[in-house]
Enzyme design. Structure first.
Site, PDB file in Angstrom:
ATOM      1  CG  ASP A 178      -1.958   1.042   1.258  1.00  7.50           C
ATOM      2  OD1 ASP A 178      -2.331   1.510   0.167  1.00  7.50           O
ATOM      3  OD2 ASP A 178      -2.433   1.400   2.355  1.00  7.50           O
TER       4      ASP A 178
ATOM      5  N   GLY B   3      -8.676   5.514   1.692  1.00  8.54           N
ATOM      6  CA  GLY B   3      -9.240   6.366   2.729  1.00  8.54           C
ATOM      7  C   GLY B   3     -10.725   6.156   2.928  1.00  8.54           C
ATOM      8  CB  ALA B   4     -12.929   3.656   1.724  1.00 10.17           C
TER       9      ALA B   4
ATOM     10  CG  ASP C 238      -4.783   1.246   7.971  1.00  9.84           C
ATOM     11  OD1 ASP C 238      -4.842   0.490   8.965  1.00  9.84           O
ATOM     12  OD2 ASP C 238      -3.744   1.863   7.677  1.00  9.84           O
TER      13      ASP C 238
END
Length: 325
Positions: free
Chosen positions: A97, A228-229, A272
């Site tokens: 990532d 960023g979900a 995350d």
């Protein structure tokens, strides 16, 4: 001593090609869960095996340094074997990532990763293209998938930091994919890194589905990725604050917007912060209720169990990946 190159197939891993093709056809998104330690990885594997969901297990540059690259390789192999022992044949991809250099991506390819992201989104356009192309040319020799990024997400996550969001320009996506040869593209439509995505007490601005639709129109059948979900589950934020934490104002992306994204060309959704919150909330609660406890198996076990619960929820009701392995 020169390190021996390890191909991901030796570890029982798969790349993202077939995963994304099935997700595109089935109108769901593959979950991409970050992990840093054994308990997080165990939770991901158990939850995805029990929901029969394909999964991308991913690590950042910081997580790779924290866990050690050799240890990570065997953890990934162990994840595959653990799933098989549970009786599951779910496909598992190991992904880097936010790789920030060709050298890091090459090192991951050489050590058994089946997918890498090269993030040149902060660079001028042509430099981003050149860097992505270089990584693609190396990774594709070994059938390793490559993810690129156009647009910048605001927020902080490990080494990735930006004060302001820059939306992806749809007019650039065709040229970028054609010139670089990337297998998937992360775009910026209003999500952001970290737990403080939006201002507390104010309406959460909707994601820019118009940008997503235009990218989908210009790249028909091409896998799109959302970073960023995390939804920043308020239950965990409240628990953290109740037991001594200070996370006032933490707000994430509403799950209904993620459901809408998962039913589009978005084939991969990164989560995350929600995992971090679940673990932290349960560890704080454990110590708050039993301050004499010092056995890591007890408090980390509680955290692992909560993470299993969270991931099952994401697979079943948000991403739509349950039952799709």
């Amino acid at each position: 001593m020169e390190k021996k190159q390890v191909h991901y197939s030796e570890l029982g891993l798969v790349n993202t090609k077939e995963m994304f093709a099935k997700a595109m056809a089935g109108k769901y998104a593959i979950p991409a869960y970050n992990f840093n330690n054994l308990e997080q990885l165990q939770a991901i594997v158990v939850a995805c095996a029990e929901t029969n969901s394909p999964v991308i297990i991913q690590v950042s540059k910081g997580a790779r340094s924290y866990a050690n690259e050799t240890m990570l390789r065997y953890m990934a192999m162990g994840a595959v074997q653990m799933a098989r022992e549970i009786g599951s044949t779910i496909p598992i991809c190991l992904h880097l990532d936010h790789g920030d250099s060709f050298e890091l991506c090459k090192s991951c390819v050489d050590s058994g990763f089946s997918s890498v992201m090269i993030d040149g989104s902060h660079l001028p356009y042509e430099e981003n293209v050149a860097l992505c192309k270089k990584v693609v040319e190396y990774a594709h020799q070994f059938n390793v998938s490559v993810e690129g990024e156009l647009g910048v997400l605001a927020g902080i996550e490990d080494e990735v930091s930006a004060e302001h969001s820059t939306y992806t320009k749809p007019e650039e996506v065709e040229d970028f994919v054609k010139k670089t040869g990337v297998d998937s593209l992360a775009i910026s439509i209003g999500t952001s890194h970290g737990a403080y995505k939006f201002k507390a007490g104010q309406p959460v601005p909707p994601l820019r589905f118009d940008i997503l639709a235009e990218c989908e129109k210009r790249l028909p059948g091409f896998p799109i990725v959302l970073h960023g979900a995390s939804s920043v589950v308020q239950e965990y934020v409240e628990l953290i604050n109740q037991y001594g934490g200070k996370m006032e104002g933490a707000v994430g992306v509403p799950e209904e917007q993620l459901r809408q994204a998962a039913a589009s060309a978005v084939c991969k959704i990164n989560i995350d912060s929600d995992g971090r919150l679940a673990v932290t909330a349960k560890v704080r609660e454990y110590f708050g209720k039993d301050p004499k406890e010092f056995d890591p198996r007890k408090y980390l076990g509680a955290a692992r169990n909560e993470l299993v619960k969270l991931i099952k929820h994401k697979n079943e009701t948000v991403l739509g990946s349950a039952g799709k392995a």
